[in-house]
Enzyme design. Structure first.
Site, PDB file in Angstrom:
ATOM      1  N   TRP A 136       2.403   7.074  11.808  1.00 13.15           N
ATOM      2  CA  TRP A 136       0.976   7.120  11.415  1.00 13.15           C
ATOM      3  C   TRP A 136       0.288   5.834  11.832  1.00 13.15           C
ATOM      4  O   TRP A 136       0.884   4.752  11.746  1.00 13.15           O
ATOM      5  CB  TRP A 136       0.809   7.277   9.907  1.00 13.15           C
ATOM      6  N   HIS A 172     -13.768  -4.587  11.642  1.00 16.43           N
ATOM      7  CA  HIS A 172     -13.334  -3.246  12.079  1.00 16.43           C
ATOM      8  C   HIS A 172     -14.552  -2.386  12.370  1.00 16.43           C
ATOM      9  O   HIS A 172     -15.258  -1.965  11.439  1.00 16.43           O
ATOM     10  CB  HIS A 172     -12.554  -2.558  10.958  1.00 16.43           C
ATOM     11  N   ASP A 228      -6.298  -1.269  17.825  1.00 14.77           N
ATOM     12  CA  ASP A 228      -5.056  -1.054  17.081  1.00 14.77           C
ATOM     13  C   ASP A 228      -4.481   0.317  17.443  1.00 14.77           C
ATOM     14  O   ASP A 228      -5.077   1.348  17.136  1.00 14.77           O
ATOM     15  CB  ASP A 228      -5.348  -1.100  15.566  1.00 14.77           C
ATOM     16  N   ASP A 243      -6.189  -3.541   1.797  1.00 14.42           N
ATOM     17  CA  ASP A 243      -5.091  -3.385   0.844  1.00 14.42           C
ATOM     18  C   ASP A 243      -4.354  -4.707   0.620  1.00 14.42           C
ATOM     19  O   ASP A 243      -3.375  -4.765  -0.114  1.00 14.42           O
ATOM     20  CB  ASP A 243      -4.112  -2.289   1.270  1.00 14.42           C
ATOM     21  N   HIS A 255      -2.644 -10.002   9.558  1.00 18.00           N
ATOM     22  CA  HIS A 255      -3.182  -8.771   8.956  1.00 18.00           C
ATOM     23  C   HIS A 255      -4.106  -9.158   7.800  1.00 18.00           C
ATOM     24  O   HIS A 255      -3.838 -10.133   7.081  1.00 18.00           O
ATOM     25  CB  HIS A 255      -1.990  -7.973   8.444  1.00 18.00           C
ATOM     26  N   ARG A 279     -12.755  -5.284  16.229  1.00 20.75           N
ATOM     27  CA  ARG A 279     -11.784  -4.252  16.575  1.00 20.75           C
ATOM     28  C   ARG A 279     -12.547  -2.946  16.749  1.00 20.75           C
ATOM     29  O   ARG A 279     -13.381  -2.607  15.903  1.00 20.75           O
ATOM     30  CB  ARG A 279     -10.733  -4.104  15.460  1.00 20.75           C
ATOM     31  N   GLU A 321      -7.696 -11.263  10.638  1.00 25.54           N
ATOM     32  CA  GLU A 321      -8.346  -9.980  10.354  1.00 25.54           C
ATOM     33  C   GLU A 321      -9.092 -10.084   9.034  1.00 25.54           C
ATOM     34  O   GLU A 321      -8.597 -10.692   8.081  1.00 25.54           O
ATOM     35  CB  GLU A 321      -7.300  -8.868  10.262  1.00 25.54           C
ATOM     36  N   GLU A 340       2.273  -6.741  11.439  1.00 27.01           N
ATOM     37  CA  GLU A 340       1.809  -6.515  10.062  1.00 27.01           C
ATOM     38  C   GLU A 340       2.856  -5.796   9.221  1.00 27.01           C
ATOM     39  O   GLU A 340       2.887  -5.956   8.010  1.00 27.01           O
ATOM     40  CB  GLU A 340       0.503  -5.752  10.036  1.00 27.01           C
ATOM     41  N   GLU A 351      -2.922  -3.913  19.627  1.00 25.84           N
ATOM     42  CA  GLU A 351      -2.093  -4.139  18.434  1.00 25.84           C
ATOM     43  C   GLU A 351      -1.149  -2.981  18.172  1.00 25.84           C
ATOM     44  O   GLU A 351      -1.505  -1.816  18.355  1.00 25.84           O
ATOM     45  CB  GLU A 351      -3.014  -4.312  17.243  1.00 25.84           C
ATOM     46  N   ARG A 364       1.399 -11.001  13.781  1.00 25.47           N
ATOM     47  CA  ARG A 364       0.475 -10.574  12.726  1.00 25.47           C
ATOM     48  C   ARG A 364       1.068 -10.578  11.328  1.00 25.47           C
ATOM     49  O   ARG A 364       0.504  -9.988  10.400  1.00 25.47           O
ATOM     50  CB  ARG A 364      -0.067  -9.181  13.049  1.00 25.47           C
ATOM     51  N   ASN A 392       0.818  -1.210   0.000  1.00 26.64           N
ATOM     52  CA  ASN A 392       0.000   0.000   0.000  1.00 26.64           C
ATOM     53  C   ASN A 392       0.864   1.279   0.000  1.00 26.64           C
ATOM     54  O   ASN A 392       1.673   1.478   0.895  1.00 26.64           O
ATOM     55  CB  ASN A 392      -0.907   0.007   1.241  1.00 26.64           C
ATOM     56  N   TYR A 414      -6.611   7.369  13.353  1.00 22.84           N
ATOM     57  CA  TYR A 414      -6.522   6.105  12.632  1.00 22.84           C
ATOM     58  C   TYR A 414      -7.748   5.233  12.903  1.00 22.84           C
ATOM     59  O   TYR A 414      -8.243   5.184  14.038  1.00 22.84           O
ATOM     60  CB  TYR A 414      -5.261   5.308  13.040  1.00 22.84           C
ATOM     61  N   HIS A 451      -1.584   1.347  16.456  1.00 25.36           N
ATOM     62  CA  HIS A 451      -0.952   1.749  15.193  1.00 25.36           C
ATOM     63  C   HIS A 451       0.390   2.450  15.409  1.00 25.36           C
ATOM     64  O   HIS A 451       0.654   3.524  14.852  1.00 25.36           O
ATOM     65  CB  HIS A 451      -1.898   2.650  14.389  1.00 25.36           C
TER      66      HIS A 451
HETATM   67  C1  CS2 Z   1      -4.216  -1.663   9.996  1.00 25.16           C
HETATM   68  C2  CS2 Z   1      -4.219  -1.465   8.516  1.00 25.16           C
HETATM   69  O1  CS2 Z   1      -5.712  -3.421   9.539  1.00 25.16           O
HETATM   70  C3  CS2 Z   1      -4.856  -2.988  10.333  1.00 25.16           C
HETATM   71  O2  CS2 Z   1      -4.516  -3.548  11.384  1.00 25.16           O
HETATM   72  O3  CS2 Z   1      -3.005  -1.516  10.643  1.00 25.16           O
HETATM   73  O4  CS2 Z   1      -5.407  -0.798   8.201  1.00 25.16           O
HETATM   74  C4  CS2 Z   1      -3.054  -0.686   7.952  1.00 25.16           C
HETATM   75  O5  CS2 Z   1      -3.149   0.645   8.407  1.00 25.16           O
HETATM   76  C5  CS2 Z   1      -3.123  -0.743   6.444  1.00 25.16           C
HETATM   77  O6  CS2 Z   1      -3.159  -2.078   6.043  1.00 25.16           O
HETATM   78  C6  CS2 Z   1      -1.928  -0.048   5.839  1.00 25.16           C
HETATM   79  O7  CS2 Z   1      -1.970  -0.181   4.440  1.00 25.16           O
HETATM   80 MG    MG Z   2      -2.876  -2.736  12.326  1.00 22.15          MG
END
Ligand code: CS2
Ligand code: MG
Length: 404
Positions: free
Chosen positions: A404, A122, A212, A318, A314, A147, A341, A264, A238, A285, A37, A159, A214
Site C-alpha cells: 500500500w 503535500h 512518493d 500520524d 518523515h 510533494r 516533511e 520512513e 521516495e 527518511r 499508525n 496514495y 510508496h
Molecule cells: C507517507 C505517509 O508522508 C509520507 O511520506 O508515506 O503518509 C505514510 O503513508 C503514513 O505516515 C503512514 O501512516
Molecule cells: Mg512516504
C-alpha cells in the site's frame, strides 16, 4: 533525577496518538511520541505493561544506558513496536534533560548548524489540474518544496490524494478493518511524468518537486520512473521499491541517477546500513518516533554523513507535534540535514499538544524553550477516546495483495 512515574496517554483528536509522560522526583515531566499508525495499542501496551515498571527508580539523566537497557534487555531486537516504544522513552528523557539544564534540546546536541529547517508540503488532487491548484496553495504559503501526487485515471483512488479537497491527508480510516484500494503500475507510470511536466510548465524550474511512490514498484519499474522524471529535476523519488531488500536499491541505482529517498518504515541503523554505506540512496527518511528516538536517529544521521547521504525525515500527521518538536531539534543540529516533511496537524491536535515550534515562509523553527518545547494537555486529551483505525490495504486489479 529519579523517575517516579511513567504514564501512557492515548488520545484521538481526529486521529489516534500515543504519548509517554515521564515524571521525576523533582517534579519535572518529559514526553515522547509513541504513535504507530494502525497499531497504536500494541505500543501503548509495550510501554504500559513492559517498560513503564522498569523505568521507576531509574536516573532520568542516564539516557544512553536506558536506551541500551531497553534495546538489549528486550532480547527481541528491532521492529516498529519495540523501536517506537524505545523512542518514546528516549525523547521523554531528552525533554527532561533539556528542562533540567534550562536548554532547548538542540543545544544539548551541539547547537545550531543552521538558522531554520526547510520543509516540504503535500500537494495532491484527483486530476493533474486539481494538483496544480493545490501546489499553488503551497507556493503562496511560501513553501520552496512540494510533494506532488495525483489520481491515476482508471483507478478509483490512489496514495497521497485526500478524500476530496485540500487539507491534511490522513490515510488511516476509522473502522474495524482496513479499506481496500486498487493499483495498476501501468496506469500509474503513465500519469506521473505528465504530472511533473505540468507542474514544471506552470511553476517553473526553481520549485523543489518530490514524489512518493510508496513502495509499489519493482526496481526496474522504479528505474523507468526515475528516467522518465529526470527531465523535470525531481528533488527525490521516495520509497520507489520495498526496502526490506536493501540490495534492490543497488540495482535501481545502476539504472538511474534520479535522487532516491527511503526510510520512513525503517526502524534501526542496521535496517539502512547497506543503503547508506553503498550510497544507494540520497536521503534517509528515518524518524525520531519510529527509529529509536533522538539517540538512535543521531547515530543513523551521523553514519549517513560519512557517505554524503542527507536527512529527509518523515513528518506525516500520524507523527504527533511531540515528534515534530523533537525532529526539529535534530534537524537544526546535524550537519547533513536535507529536508523535513511537514503536514500541519488539525487545530484540535495542536490544542492537545501546545508547542512553541513554528512555521514561517517555507521553514520550520524549533522551540528555544528548555527541553522540546511541547506539552500535552491531559484534561483535553481525555476527551478524545481511542477509536480503531487502519491504514488501507492495496490490491492489483486481479486481486493480488500489493504494497500500500
Ligand atoms: C507517507 C505517509 O508522508 C509520507 O511520506 O508515506 O503518509 C505514510 O503513508 C503514513 O505516515 C503512514 O501512516
Ligand atoms: Mg512516504
Amino acid at each position: 533525577m529519579k523517575i517516579v512515574d511513567a504514564k501512557v496517554i492515548v488520545t484521538c483528536p481526529g486521529r489516534n496518538f500515543v504519548t509517554l509522560k515521564v515524571t521525576t522526583d523533582s517534579g519535572l515531566t518529559g514526553i515522547g511520541d509513541a504513535t504507530l499508525n494502525g497499531r497504536e495499542l500494541a505500543v501503548a501496551s509495550y510501554l504500559r505493561d513492559h517498560i513503564a515498571p522498569l523505568l521507576i527508580g531509574r536516573d532520568a539523566h542516564r539516557i544512553s544506558d536506558t536506551w541500551q537497557y531497553l534495546y538489549k534487555g528486550a532480547y527481541w531486537r528491532r521492529g516498529p513496536v519495540t523501536m517506537t516504544a524505545i523512542a518514546a522513552v528516549d525523547v521523554a528523557l531528552w525533554d527532561l534533560k533539556g528542562k533540567a539544564a534550562g536548554l532547548p534540546v538542540h543545544q544539548l546536541l551541539g547547537g545550531r548548524a543552521r538558522d531554520r529547517v526547510m520543509v516540504y508540503g503535500h500537494a495532491g488532487g484527483e486530476t493533474i489540474d486539481d494538483t496544480l491548484d493545490d501546489v499553488r496553495r503551497f507556493v503562496d504559503a511560501g513553501y520552496r518544496a512540494v510533494r506532488v501526487q495525483c489520481g491515476v485515471p482508471g483507478l478509483p483512488s490512489t496514495y497521497g490524494v485526500g478524500h476530496g479537497g485540500p487539507g491534511p491527508y490522513e490515510p488511516a480510516e476509522a473502522g474495524a478493518a482496513p479499506t481496500e484500494s486498487v493499483w495498476s503500475t501501468t496506469k500509474y507510470l503513465d500519469v506521473v511524468p505528465r504530472l511533473f511536466a505540468a507542474v514544471r510548465e506552470r511553476f517553473g524550474p526553481e520549485l523543489e518537486l518530490l514524489h512518493d511512490v510508496h513502495h509499489r514498484l519493482t526496481p526496474m519499474e522504479a528505474a523507468r520512473l526515475g528516467e522518465s522524471l529526470l527531465p523535470y529535476r525531481p528533488f527525490w523519488i521516495e520509497d520507489p521499491t520495498p526496502a526490506e531488500n536493501q540490495g534492490a536499491f543497488g540495482l535501481l541505482r545502476s539504472h538511474t541517477t534520479a535522487p532516491i529517498a527511503v526510510g520512513e518504515v525503517l526502524t534501526s541503523i542496521w535496517d539502512c546500513q547497506d543503503l547508506i554505506t553503498n550510497q544507494w540512496i540520497d536521503f534517509i527518511r528515518t524518524t525520531v518516533v519510529h527509529a529509536g528516538g533522538i539517540t538512535h536517529l543521531k547515530r543513523i544521521f551521523d553514519l549517513a554523513d560519512l557517505y554524503q547521504v542527507r536527512s529527509g525525515s518523515h513528518g506525516a500527521t500520524d507523527l504527533s507535534p511531540v515528534s515534530m518538536a523533537a525532529a526539529l531539534h535534530v534537524d537544526v543540529a546535524i550537519s547533513n540535514f536535507g529536508i523535513q516533511e511537514y503536514m500541519p496537524h488539525t487545530a484540535e491536535t495542536d490544542d492537545v499538544f501546545p508547542h512553541t515550534w513554528w512555521f514561517s515562509d517555507g521553514y520550520l523553527h524549533p522551540s528555544e524553550e528548555p527541553g522540546l518545547g511541547v506539552e500535552i494537555d491531559e484534561t483535553l486529551a481525555e476527551r478524545f477516546e481511542y477509536r480503531p483505525a487502519y491504514l488501507p490495504v492495496n490490491r492489483l486489479e486481479d486481486g493480488t495483495l500489493h504494497s500500500w
